[in-house]
Motif scaffolding. Structure first.
Motif, PDB file in Angstrom:
ATOM      1  N   GLY A 206       4.831 -19.155  11.823  1.00  0.00           N
ATOM      2  CA  GLY A 206       4.936 -19.358  13.265  1.00  0.00           C
ATOM      3  C   GLY A 206       4.200 -20.595  13.732  1.00  0.00           C
ATOM      4  N   ALA A 207       3.042 -20.865  13.152  1.00  0.00           N
ATOM      5  CA  ALA A 207       2.278 -22.051  13.539  1.00  0.00           C
ATOM      6  C   ALA A 207       3.041 -23.323  13.185  1.00  0.00           C
ATOM      7  CB  ALA A 207       0.906 -22.044  12.863  1.00  0.00           C
ATOM      8  N   ARG A 208       3.666 -23.346  12.009  1.00  0.00           N
ATOM      9  CA  ARG A 208       4.473 -24.512  11.632  1.00  0.00           C
ATOM     10  C   ARG A 208       5.640 -24.701  12.597  1.00  0.00           C
ATOM     11  NH1 ARG A 208       3.283 -22.906   6.216  1.00  0.00           N
ATOM     12  NH2 ARG A 208       5.100 -21.542   6.214  1.00  0.00           N
ATOM     13  N   PHE A 209       6.258 -23.599  13.009  1.00  0.00           N
ATOM     14  CA  PHE A 209       7.376 -23.685  13.952  1.00  0.00           C
ATOM     15  C   PHE A 209       6.908 -24.261  15.289  1.00  0.00           C
ATOM     16  CE2 PHE A 209       9.723 -21.760  17.496  1.00  0.00           C
ATOM     17  CZ  PHE A 209      11.005 -22.227  17.230  1.00  0.00           C
ATOM     18  N   VAL A 210       5.816 -23.735  15.833  1.00  0.00           N
ATOM     19  CA  VAL A 210       5.317 -24.193  17.129  1.00  0.00           C
ATOM     20  C   VAL A 210       4.966 -25.680  17.073  1.00  0.00           C
ATOM     21  CG1 VAL A 210       3.405 -23.975  18.777  1.00  0.00           C
ATOM     22  CG2 VAL A 210       4.523 -21.930  17.871  1.00  0.00           C
ATOM     23  N   ARG A 211       4.253 -26.077  16.037  1.00  0.00           N
ATOM     24  CA  ARG A 211       3.879 -27.493  15.924  1.00  0.00           C
ATOM     25  C   ARG A 211       5.108 -28.373  15.726  1.00  0.00           C
ATOM     26  NH1 ARG A 211      -0.638 -25.183  12.614  1.00  0.00           N
ATOM     27  NH2 ARG A 211      -2.498 -25.296  13.939  1.00  0.00           N
ATOM     28  N   GLY A 212       6.072 -27.882  14.946  1.00  0.00           N
ATOM     29  CA  GLY A 212       7.282 -28.652  14.719  1.00  0.00           C
ATOM     30  C   GLY A 212       8.110 -28.824  15.978  1.00  0.00           C
ATOM     31  N   VAL A 213       8.219 -27.778  16.787  1.00  0.00           N
ATOM     32  CA  VAL A 213       8.958 -27.869  18.051  1.00  0.00           C
ATOM     33  C   VAL A 213       8.307 -28.889  18.970  1.00  0.00           C
ATOM     34  CG1 VAL A 213       9.456 -26.614  20.197  1.00  0.00           C
ATOM     35  CG2 VAL A 213       9.996 -25.578  17.986  1.00  0.00           C
ATOM     36  N   ARG A 214       6.990 -28.871  19.052  1.00  0.00           N
ATOM     37  CA  ARG A 214       6.295 -29.799  19.952  1.00  0.00           C
ATOM     38  C   ARG A 214       6.380 -31.233  19.447  1.00  0.00           C
ATOM     39  NH1 ARG A 214       1.126 -25.804  21.259  1.00  0.00           N
ATOM     40  NH2 ARG A 214       2.197 -24.567  22.871  1.00  0.00           N
ATOM     41  N   ARG A 215       6.372 -31.413  18.144  1.00  0.00           N
ATOM     42  CA  ARG A 215       6.545 -32.776  17.609  1.00  0.00           C
ATOM     43  C   ARG A 215       7.941 -33.301  17.917  1.00  0.00           C
ATOM     44  NH1 ARG A 215       3.602 -30.912  13.038  1.00  0.00           N
ATOM     45  NH2 ARG A 215       5.584 -30.434  11.995  1.00  0.00           N
ATOM     46  N   SER A 216       8.949 -32.451  17.782  1.00  0.00           N
ATOM     47  CA  SER A 216      10.338 -32.885  17.964  1.00  0.00           C
ATOM     48  C   SER A 216      10.744 -32.967  19.427  1.00  0.00           C
ATOM     49  CB  SER A 216      11.289 -31.926  17.241  1.00  0.00           C
ATOM     50  OG  SER A 216      11.045 -31.917  15.855  1.00  0.00           O
ATOM     51  N   GLY A 217      10.253 -32.014  20.243  1.00  0.00           N
ATOM     52  CA  GLY A 217      10.757 -31.904  21.608  1.00  0.00           C
ATOM     53  C   GLY A 217       9.780 -32.223  22.712  1.00  0.00           C
ATOM     54  N   GLY A 218       8.501 -32.363  22.386  1.00  0.00           N
ATOM     55  CA  GLY A 218       7.534 -32.699  23.417  1.00  0.00           C
ATOM     56  C   GLY A 218       6.587 -31.558  23.740  1.00  0.00           C
ATOM     57  N   ARG A 219       5.627 -31.858  24.587  1.00  0.00           N
ATOM     58  CA  ARG A 219       4.496 -30.976  24.885  1.00  0.00           C
ATOM     59  C   ARG A 219       4.916 -29.584  25.341  1.00  0.00           C
ATOM     60  NH1 ARG A 219      -0.910 -31.290  26.198  1.00  0.00           N
ATOM     61  NH2 ARG A 219      -1.626 -30.004  27.945  1.00  0.00           N
ATOM     62  N   PHE A 220       5.946 -29.499  26.184  1.00  0.00           N
ATOM     63  CA  PHE A 220       6.354 -28.201  26.723  1.00  0.00           C
ATOM     64  C   PHE A 220       7.729 -27.776  26.198  1.00  0.00           C
ATOM     65  CE2 PHE A 220       3.212 -29.713  29.815  1.00  0.00           C
ATOM     66  CZ  PHE A 220       2.396 -28.604  29.903  1.00  0.00           C
ATOM     67  N   ALA A 221       8.103 -28.283  25.035  1.00  0.00           N
ATOM     68  CA  ALA A 221       9.424 -27.973  24.473  1.00  0.00           C
ATOM     69  C   ALA A 221       9.590 -26.496  24.136  1.00  0.00           C
ATOM     70  CB  ALA A 221       9.673 -28.820  23.227  1.00  0.00           C
ATOM     71  N   LEU A 222       8.473 -25.797  23.935  1.00  0.00           N
ATOM     72  CA  LEU A 222       8.550 -24.385  23.558  1.00  0.00           C
ATOM     73  C   LEU A 222       8.868 -23.474  24.745  1.00  0.00           C
ATOM     74  CD1 LEU A 222       8.092 -22.719  20.891  1.00  0.00           C
ATOM     75  CD2 LEU A 222       5.770 -22.300  21.727  1.00  0.00           C
ATOM     76  N   ASP A 223       8.746 -23.965  25.965  1.00  0.00           N
ATOM     77  CA  ASP A 223       8.849 -23.120  27.156  1.00  0.00           C
ATOM     78  C   ASP A 223      10.070 -22.200  27.200  1.00  0.00           C
ATOM     79  OD1 ASP A 223       6.510 -24.264  27.916  1.00  0.00           O
ATOM     80  OD2 ASP A 223       7.235 -25.080  29.823  1.00  0.00           O
ATOM     81  N   PRO A 224      11.266 -22.635  26.780  1.00  0.00           N
ATOM     82  CA  PRO A 224      12.434 -21.740  26.897  1.00  0.00           C
ATOM     83  C   PRO A 224      12.290 -20.400  26.189  1.00  0.00           C
ATOM     84  CG  PRO A 224      13.164 -23.985  26.524  1.00  0.00           C
ATOM     85  CD  PRO A 224      11.673 -23.994  26.358  1.00  0.00           C
ATOM     86  N   VAL A 225      11.464 -20.309  25.123  1.00  0.00           N
ATOM     87  CA  VAL A 225      11.374 -19.026  24.408  1.00  0.00           C
ATOM     88  C   VAL A 225      10.762 -17.943  25.282  1.00  0.00           C
ATOM     89  CG1 VAL A 225      11.192 -20.115  22.141  1.00  0.00           C
ATOM     90  CG2 VAL A 225       9.117 -19.450  23.336  1.00  0.00           C
ATOM     91  N   TRP A 226       9.983 -18.323  26.296  1.00  0.00           N
ATOM     92  CA  TRP A 226       9.360 -17.332  27.172  1.00  0.00           C
ATOM     93  C   TRP A 226      10.272 -16.975  28.347  1.00  0.00           C
ATOM     94  CZ3 TRP A 226       6.033 -16.377  23.743  1.00  0.00           C
ATOM     95  CH2 TRP A 226       5.343 -17.390  23.064  1.00  0.00           C
TER      96      TRP A 226
END
Length: 342
Positions: free
Chosen positions: A298-318
């Motif tokens: 999960g940590a690799r996924f979160v860091r990878g999403v932010r590297r690829s999509g930007g600081r708040f790229a993870l927001d849609p999952v919530w």
């Protein structure tokens, strides 16, 4: 109930004088209070909380001993499983534990000696859920790590407060997980299915010791059919997201808030890898190895999403269940970014 029986089985753990125990409880409660704003900033969940309108939602903090955690976990398990565990025909619960109850109690007793903290969105309590901190386990691990108690307790609480914030930012998440687990539980609800799982565990341990199974073997892999395994993999992907995001948040709070943070991470990582012999078998059977893998995946996924999509790229999952990562996307963050962000 299984929780009461587990409480009788589990060893009490480290003990202190009454005055020292009162101080530990007070310090853990204070650590949980101080951890929330740190977790809010480091988790980057503020915008999603605003979208959900749940900025003020907070978890009830409970500092418990090992039997107390076992009872609370059993309550949560019963709430999560819904009517799957209801006695047939409205029968009264038996005073002598059934085989299933005894097995559950044994599992809870094993876990009760290992869990540091747990955010529980399913058990009784308010809309914010409850945050359980297991005082004897915190005392044991901080001593084993030679950790600064103030730093270690705050670090643990940041992890659990992050979970509380995740479920607040995604108010639909608890029901989503409940539906998935209930469906799987219905599939495994018969005594024959439960016996199959127990038999698979026995075969797995024997085959692993004889070198006929790879290190990443799982009891569920041996006991479930393809559809059931796919459902477990979907739930596991969500849990990996939650655990990995919380682990990233723990480290993102910074050394200004937790001066010994780098040392804590190194020592905790080393501790997670040190299991040998019987402990490795126990960890495999109770799912602890899978839990530890979730942190890393999960940590690799979160860091990878932010590297690829930007600081708040993870927001849609919530904000939308459709944006939760699939098991394949968990290993390929860029694929998730392409699907969700276009």
């Amino acid at each position: 109930s299984a929780g009461r029986w587990a409480g009788r089985l589990v060893a009490p753990g480290p003990t202190r004088s009454r005055e020292e125990l009162v101080q530990v409880v007070d310090e853990l409660r204070d650590a949980a209070r101080r951890a929330r704003p740190l977790a809010l900033r480091a988790s980057r969940l503020g915008p999603s909380l605003e979208v959900a309108g749940t900025q003020e939602l907070t978890a009830e903090v409970l500092v418990v001993d090992r039997p107390g955690w076992a009872r609370a976990a059993a309550q949560s398990f019963e709430a999560l499983m819904g009517d799957v565990l209801a006695p047939a025909g409205g029968a009264e619960p038996r005073r002598v534990p059934s085989a299933a109850t005894a097995q559950t109690a044994s599992l809870l007793a094993l876990l009760a000696g290992r869990v540091l903290g747990q955010y529980d969105p399913f058990g009784p309590g308010g809309d914010g859920g409850r945050l359980l901190l297991v005082a004897p386990n915190v005392l044991h691990v901080e001593h084993a790590l030679s950790a600064d108690p103030t730093d270690f307790r705050l670090w643990v609480c940041v992890h659990e407060q992050t979970h509380a914030l995740q479920f607040a930012a995604a108010p639909w998440l608890a029901d989503h997980l409940r539906r998935e687990v209930e469906t799987l539980a219905h599939d495994l609800g018969g005594s024959d299915s439960l016996t199959d799982v127990a038999a698979a565990a026995t075969r797995g341990v024997r085959a692993w010791r004889e070198g006929r199974l790879a290190e990443d073997w799982s009891v569920l892999d041996l006991a479930l059919d393809a559809e059931q395994r796919a459902r477990v993999e979907r739930v596991t992907a969500v849990m990996a997201l939650l655990e990995g995001h919380a682990d990233v948040t723990m480290d993102a709070v910074g050394r200004r808030a937790i001066p010994s943070l780098t040392r804590l991470r190194a020592r905790m990582t080393a501790r997670r890898r040190r299991a040998r012999g019987l402990e490795r078998v126990v960890r495999r059977l109770i799912g602890m190895d899978a839990k530890l893998a979730q942190y890393a995946d999960g940590a690799r996924f979160v860091r990878g999403v932010r590297r690829s999509g930007g600081r708040f790229a993870l927001d849609p999952v919530w904000q939308d269940p459709a944006a939760l990562p699939t098991p394949r996307e968990l290993a390929d963050p860029r694929a998730w970014v392409r699907r969700v962000h276009g």
